[in-house]
Design a protein around this motif. Structure first.
Motif, PDB file in Angstrom:
ATOM      1  N   ASN A 357      32.533  38.683  39.565  1.00 15.48           N
ATOM      2  CA  ASN A 357      33.380  39.004  40.705  1.00 15.48           C
ATOM      3  C   ASN A 357      32.609  39.857  41.713  1.00 15.48           C
ATOM      4  O   ASN A 357      31.648  40.552  41.376  1.00 15.48           O
ATOM      5  CB  ASN A 357      34.651  39.717  40.243  1.00 15.48           C
ATOM      6  N   TYR A 414      40.588  33.827  42.973  1.00 13.95           N
ATOM      7  CA  TYR A 414      39.293  33.620  43.614  1.00 13.95           C
ATOM      8  C   TYR A 414      38.536  32.538  42.847  1.00 13.95           C
ATOM      9  O   TYR A 414      38.448  32.584  41.616  1.00 13.95           O
ATOM     10  CB  TYR A 414      38.461  34.905  43.625  1.00 13.95           C
ATOM     11  N   ASN A 417      34.454  33.458  44.041  1.00 20.93           N
ATOM     12  CA  ASN A 417      34.670  34.607  44.928  1.00 20.93           C
ATOM     13  C   ASN A 417      35.247  34.232  46.288  1.00 20.93           C
ATOM     14  O   ASN A 417      35.220  35.038  47.218  1.00 20.93           O
ATOM     15  CB  ASN A 417      33.372  35.402  45.107  1.00 20.93           C
ATOM     16  N   PHE A 469      39.703  35.317  38.492  1.00 13.15           N
ATOM     17  CA  PHE A 469      38.436  34.815  39.027  1.00 13.15           C
ATOM     18  C   PHE A 469      38.013  33.591  38.215  1.00 13.15           C
ATOM     19  O   PHE A 469      37.940  33.659  36.977  1.00 13.15           O
ATOM     20  CB  PHE A 469      37.336  35.878  38.954  1.00 13.15           C
TER      21      PHE A 469
END
Length: 570
Positions: A357, A414, A417, A469
Motif C-alpha cells: 500500500n 484500492y 494503489n 488493497f
C-alpha cells in the motif's frame, strides 16, 4: 465436445411461446451431509427432472445454485453449473472459514423454471454448526410411499485407513432392476446423524407442483437455456441507426477473436463458452470499420427474486461439538488435496519487491503472494470471505462489496494503489477480477487505527470502515476505467459456469503416512451409474477414527422412479 462461439441475430422482439403442452421441470438439490462447519466444502448434485414424467432431463444445460443468509435475507453466493455429457449437474461450494453458525438456504433453479414462479424452485436448508438446528415439515406417509424403490447395500465397515467395498443393488417394487445415475455419500455416522425431518428428494419434488394456469403457459419470457449468451445492440451514439454494423468479439481467456456482420439488425446475441472468470472484449464498428459515433450496449443479466421459506427452528437435538472439532481438525491438515509445506529460504537472484500500500504500512490481515488459496478460489468474493467481507447481488443482478450480513464494512478499495469508488458501483468491476490475476491482498479491518490515514470517514454510528488493497500480478490489466473506455467498446465478464471439481478420496497404499485423516465425508459420488442389472460397486478408504458409516443414496431412475435410501454400515 467443445462448443464454438456463434452469433444469433435478433429480428424484432422474441416472440412468446404458445403451446398446449409446455414442458415443465422439477429440481432437487442433494448435498453430501445435513450440516457443516465453517470452512467446510458443500458437495452437491442437482437432479433435474421433467415435471410430468419425473424422468431425468437436461433440456436446460445450466442450473443456478444460490446460497442465502436466511437471517439477513441476503444472497451470499451464486453459482452456474453446466451439465456434463451424461446430463449430471454436480459441483462444490466452499463455505467461508469465519461463517457464523446458523441456518442458510440453498436455492436451485433453471432459467426455464423462472417462467412458472420462484415458489417452484428447490429450497434446501443448510445448517452451519454453532447455531440452531433446522427442522422441516413432515409429509404424510402415504405420499412418501409413492414410487418406492428397494435398495440394498452390502459391505463391511473398516477402520484405520483400510479399504472398503460396497455393493449396491437398486430395484423397483416388483424386483425389476432400476438403471440410472444416482448420487451417493458416505459419512462418519458417529458425528453425522441423519435428520428424519430434514427432508429428502421425495418430499422436495412433491412440493413442486405442475402449473396449469393458461396465462403462464402461453406467455413464456425465459427460453430453455441451451447456451450462454451475451446480448446487446450496436447503435449510433447520437441515436441514429447504423447500417450493416460489424461486431468484433475477443475471448480474453483464450485470445480467440471473431468478427460478425449484423446485416439489417442492430441487436445481437453471441453464444459463448464461458467458464467463470472469463472476460470478453466487444467492439462495434461501421461497415467501413470506423468507430466514430458508434456505441455498444450490453444487456445486464437478470436473476429472480426469491422469498426464503421460514423453517421451524429448535435447539439442537444433539451436541454437534464432536462434529465441529473433527471437521476443523481435518481442515488443519488438508485443504482440497494440497499439502502445506514449510517455508524455505530462497538463494539466488534478488527478488523484486512485493507491491505494498502507498503508505508502506503493514496490514494486520492479508493474503500473501503465492498463497494456494488464490489459485483455489473461483471468484474474487471467495477471497474476500476470508476477511469477513460477504459481497451480495442487488435486484438488478449487480454484485457489490458491502453487505448487511458482513461482519466487516469496507470504506475504501484500492487496486494497485488506484482508488475505486464504492458509491459509484465501481466495486462491481473489482469483484470481476479473476483471482488468478491477483498477486496479494492487504486488509485493514473495521476500526483499525490506520484507516483514517487512508481517507476513510467514520459512519454515523462511529464505526470506521475497513480499507482493502488488491495487488495484481505483473501484466494483469483486468480492471478498466469507465471514463477511458470508448463507447464503441465493452468489457463483459458475466456469471460463467463453474469448472468441474472432483471429490478427493485418498488412496492409502502406504500406511506410514503421518498426516491425520479425520474426514466427516469419506466418499461422495454424484455419478453412481448402475448396470443393466441395477448393480454398482464403490471402493474407498476408511479414515483414522471412523467406525460406523452412514450411506445415503438419492436420485431418480431412467424410468422416473424416485430413490431415497439411508443405511448404516458397521
Amino acid at each position: 465436445m467443445k462448443r464454438l462461439l456463434y452469433l444469433i441475430i435478433y429480428i424484432g422482439a422474441l416472440l412468446p411461446v404458445v403451446a398446449q403442452d409446455v414442458p415443465q421441470e422439477r429440481i432437487y438439490l442433494q448435498t453430501d451431509k445435513p450440516y457443516y462447519a465453517a470452512g467446510d466444502t458443500v458437495w452437491f448434485r442437482a437432479h433435474l427432472l421433467d415435471a410430468a414424467t419425473n424422468v431425468p432431463v437436461n433440456r436446460s444445460r445450466f442450473v443456478y445454485i444460490e446460497l442465502h443468509d436466511q437471517q439477513a435475507d441476503t444472497l451470499m453466493q451464486r453459482l452456474m453449473i453446466r451439465s456434463d455429457e451424461d446430463g449430471v449437474f454436480a459441483n462444490a461450494l466452499l463455505l467461508p472459514k469465519n461463517l457464523r453458525g446458523g441456518v442458510y438456504t440453498l436455492v436451485a433453479y433453471t432459467q426455464w423454471m423462472r417462467n412458472f414462479g420462484a415458489a417452484r424452485f428447490c429450497y434446501h436448508p443448510l445448517t452451519v454448526a454453532g447455531g440452531q438446528r433446522v427442522r422441516g415439515h413432515r409429509i404424510p406417509d402415504r405420499l412418501l410411499s409413492q414410487n418406492a424403490a428397494k435398495v440394498s447395500i452390502s459391505g463391511d465397515a473398516a477402520t484405520e485407513r483400510a479399504p472398503m467395498t460396497l455393493g449396491i443393488d437398486i430395484r423397483n417394487e416388483n424386483g425389476q432392476p432400476l438403471t440410472g445415475i444416482y448420487a451417493l455419500s458416505v459419512t462418519d455416522y458417529d458425528v453425522v446423524r441423519p435428520d428424519s425431518l430434514f427432508g429428502d428428494i421425495r418430499q422436495s419434488l412433491l412440493r413442486q407442483q405442475l402449473s396449469h394456469h393458461t396465462d403462464t403457459l402461453r406467455n413464456i419470457t425465459f427460453p430453455i437455456q441451451t447456451a450462454q449468451l451475451i446480448t446487446g445492440r450496436v447503435k449510433g451514439s447520437l441515436g441514429q441507426r447504423i447500417k450493416n454494423p460489424h461486431l468484433l468479439v475477443i475471448n480474453g481467456r483464450t485470445g480467440r477473436r471473431w468478427e460478425f456482420e449484423l446485416g439489417d439488425s442492430t441487436r445481437f446475441a453471441v453464444a459463448v463458452d464461458n467458464p467463470n472468470g472469463t472476460t470478453f472484449q466487444l467492439e462495434g464498428t461501421r461497415r467501413s470499420g470506423k468507430t466514430t459515433l458508434v456505441e455498444v450496449q450490453i444487456d445486464s443479466l437478470t436473476f429472480p427474486k426469491v422469498t426464503l421459506p421460514h423453517y421451524q427452528l429448535t435447539q439442537e437435538a444433539a451436541d454437534l461439538s464432536a462434529f465441529v472439532t473433527q471437521s476443523q481438525t481435518q481442515q488443519m491438515y488438508t485443504r482440497a488435496g494440497y499439502i502445506e509445506l514449510p517455508e524455505v529460504e530462497k538463494v539466488g537472484r534478488k527478488q523484486k519487491p512485493q507491491k505494498q500500500n502507498f503508505l508502506n504500512m503493514e496490514a494486520p490481515r492479508g493474503i500473501k503472494a503465492g498463497d494456494p488459496w488464490i489459485e483455489r478460489a473461483a471468484r474474487m468474493s471467495a477471497l474476500l470471505h476470508r476477511f469477513g467481507i460477504y459481497p451480495f447481488f442487488d435486484a438488478a443482478g449487480r454484485e457489490h462489496i458491502n453487505s448487511t450480513a458482513s461482519p466487516q464494512y469496507v470504506g475504501k478499495i484500492y487496486v494497485d494503489n488506484m482508488e475505486y469508488n464504492i458509491e459509484d458501483e465501481e466495486d462491481g468491476d473489482v469483484l470481476n477480477i479473476p483471482p488468478q490475476n491477483v498477486r496479494s491482498i492487504e486488509y485493514f479491518p473495521t476500526n483499525h487505527a490506520a484507516n483514517s490515514m487512508f481517507g476513510v470517514r467514520p459512519l454515523q454510528n462511529g464505526t470506521v470502515p475497513g480499507v482493502l488493497f488488491i495487488f495484481l500480478k505483473d501484466g494483469s490489466d483486468v480492471v478498466h476505467s469507465k471514463a477511458a473506455r470508448p463507447l464503441s467498446m465493452a468489457t463483459v465478464q458475466q456469471l460463467g459456469y463453474e469448472q468441474p471439481v472432483d471429490f478427493y478420496s485418498p488412496q492409502y497404499t502406504d500406511k506410514e503416512t503421518t498426516r491425520p485423516d479425520h474426514r466427516t465425508t469419506l466418499y461422495w459420488e454424484p455419478r453412481l451409474t448402475t448396470d443393466a442389472g441395477g448393480h454398482a460397486t464403490v471402493r474407498f478408504y476408511a479414515s483414522d477414527i471412523s467406525k460406523r458409516y452412514l450411506v445415503t443414496l438419492e436420485g431418480v431412475s431412467d424410468d422416473g422412479t424416485v430413490v431415497h435410501h439411508w443405511q448404516i454400515i458397521e
